[in-house]
Design an enzyme around this catalytic site. Sequence first.
Site, PDB file in Angstrom:
ATOM      1  CG  ASP A 170      23.140  23.436  43.910  1.00 50.57           C
ATOM      2  OD1 ASP A 170      21.738  23.094  43.982  1.00 50.57           O
ATOM      3  OD2 ASP A 170      23.792  23.287  44.940  1.00 50.57           O
ATOM      4  CD1 TRP A 171      15.990  23.981  42.089  1.00 49.48           C
ATOM      5  CD2 TRP A 171      17.744  22.958  41.363  1.00 49.48           C
ATOM      6  NE1 TRP A 171      15.556  22.886  41.362  1.00 49.48           N
ATOM      7  CE2 TRP A 171      16.765  22.117  40.731  1.00 49.48           C
ATOM      8  CE3 TRP A 171      19.064  22.533  40.846  1.00 49.48           C
ATOM      9  CZ2 TRP A 171      16.825  21.182  39.830  1.00 49.48           C
ATOM     10  CZ3 TRP A 171      19.293  21.463  39.963  1.00 49.48           C
ATOM     11  CH2 TRP A 171      18.065  20.778  39.350  1.00 49.48           C
TER      12      TRP A 171
END
Length: 747
Positions: free
Chosen positions: A230-231
Amino acid sequence: MDIKGIVERMTLEQKASFVSGHDMWTTEEFKELGVPAIFMCDGPHGLRKQEITPQDQTDIYNSIDAVCFPTACATAASFDKQLMYDMGVTLGKECQAVDVSTILGPAINIKRSPLCGRNFEYVSEDPYLTGEMSASYINGVQSQNVGTSLKHFAANSQETERMYADDIVDMRTLREIYLAGFEIAVKKSMPWTIMASYNRINGEYSSENNWLLNEVLRDEWGFDGVVMSDWGAVSDRIKGIASGLDLEMPGSQGVNDASIVEAVKSGALSQEDLDKAVTNILKWIEKFIEHRQTETFDRDIDHEKAVRAEEECIVLLKNENVLPLGDAEKIAIIGGFAESPRFQGGGSSHINAHNIVSAVSVKDNYSDNISFAEGFPYDADVKDEAKYAEALNKAEAADKIIVFAGLPDVFESEGYDRSHMRLPDCQNELIAKLIELGKPVIVVLHNGSPVEMPWADKVSGIVEAYLGGEGVGEAVMNVIYGKVNPSGKLAESFPIKLEDNPSFLNFPVARHKVNYAEGVFVGYRYYDTKKMDVLFPFGYGLSYTTFEYSNLKVDSEVVDITSETRVYVDVTNTGDVKGKEIVQLYISDKTNAVNRPVHELKGFEKVELEPGETKTVSFTLDKRSFAWFSEELNDWYAANGSYVIEIGKSSRDIVLTKEIKLTGSFQIPPVIDHDIQLGELLAYDKTRAFTEQQFAKASTQFSGEGGELDEMTKAMMEYMPIRTLRSFGGMTNEAIAQILDELKKLI
């Protein structure tokens, strides 16, 4: 693409940069090696494609003009796998048209609490429904040679401290509830990528969890795609690569690239692990670039598809013969959401919608007798007496009152959790005043997760529209005016109040830890087992027609655990309107082998029927339909014995049942040591006779010579460890040790 050759020609520095994103949305490019960059974008209910310029890569309000389909909270209520597949096909074609390789979704974390700020983007509280619906969506998207990114893996069911919190969850709960949906989706659709979540699970970040990413995901489930972060989810990049995290998104501006080079040179990271990550990313790129297809993104056509999709999702929760509306009736539409509908959630899934249709904008297509007053705003909790007065004035002149209510954007969004389940006070207050007029009041809800409804028993109708995409206004009007027969059912339970939720005492965090103390008793598994009153149960939804179920059959009433069995039930439309019914199959375990929910969803089908028509709906059950996860075996287990097949209109409306016997399994053997209880030995087939023989004499200490044990004494002995026979049975340590040796031979 010669992947092996490319890997061999890459320098260590190139490999290190390749396993990091080039920017927010693209992979690294190496023209000299014939490796292009590919673009990915947020989803999953539309394309949030950002332009490749530094100033707008993170601006969620500056993405391309796109079609916003219903969000997952809505599409889940359709219980329609074909709808999910078709929606996926459309989105896949849109991706091809605008050069998007992968859409970042679906998001399938379990709705543990109604307070999770991102529940609008998630599917259900039930892992089986979650897995089946998301697998259909993934198959649809990937049929167009576009990838998906199944997220957020795993146990990411809250936003509070999402980048740091440690989820403390036992293995059975993790397997049965929080991993099961991912497992179904991976095995049935094999997404091109999976996104590792921010959180820690039992002390270890998901993005560097070897057990999760390698042992379970790849080795056990057979996943062969890319695992990306995930970012901003990466903590220890070196550990992550070794544990199966291929791609860090976005890049770290070279910081982790340098660390990777240093780690390989020092031996802290193996070249083999780095090459695996590089190879996985190259395979992903190859899938897209070698299967490009020409598509046109016709936003007007796809908008109509979004409207049709939402029509399948709307749930009619209450109807005291006030719906559908007639075009001659005088209708007062009240509420800011009627003019400015909330049709999507906030955060990374925000779509720059092409054509937002409100109920007010299309009201003249349905009747000339519709008036509108705002009453309360759509975006705030603000009471305005003048607007109240206008709404009450319009309502007094009407035959029926439709209130478009819901949660403002600020109430639920990615990044934070809700603090309560209430609608804005201004909405509840005006609804109460409208009820006092003595006219039928119908409430239409725009919300991403359950809300408390203090007026539920006083209004005449309730329509749950959820966050239904850009065409929600037209879809709702089609339903309330009877152009469409509502067919959605709730994919989550609506508790009466927040305190009823099983996670209430343990949500969201305490000292950075999230205690999943409710175990497998999530959602209806808790409410139904506890026989607790709910506002609306899982699987519930009304129709403008009626359905009857009959003729429940199974292939065999004795089912071997190693084979599949089929279940059949007839469904008849007994009303006078064509409609769709969602038939639900639950399994209730009567073996008492372990503490389980009273029943669990194991099948669902949506069937369309003309008035008077009957169709037979069939389901296939296998071992997993009956099994629970045994931590002793580290595997799925179903005990021999009795199970009840339940056919329901909801989890609380079970209309047909049939008991079957499961055979061909085995008993989990007890652990033989001096702490084993006598009852365990008597319950296990292989040790029962020996136990009865060896302890017959010991029992005389309780009953007297030749006497019979009373029920209380039998119960006491059942839970006595064998070591207590030193005190109560007159046995020596040597005698007990000898008996234990004999018992071990029998296991």
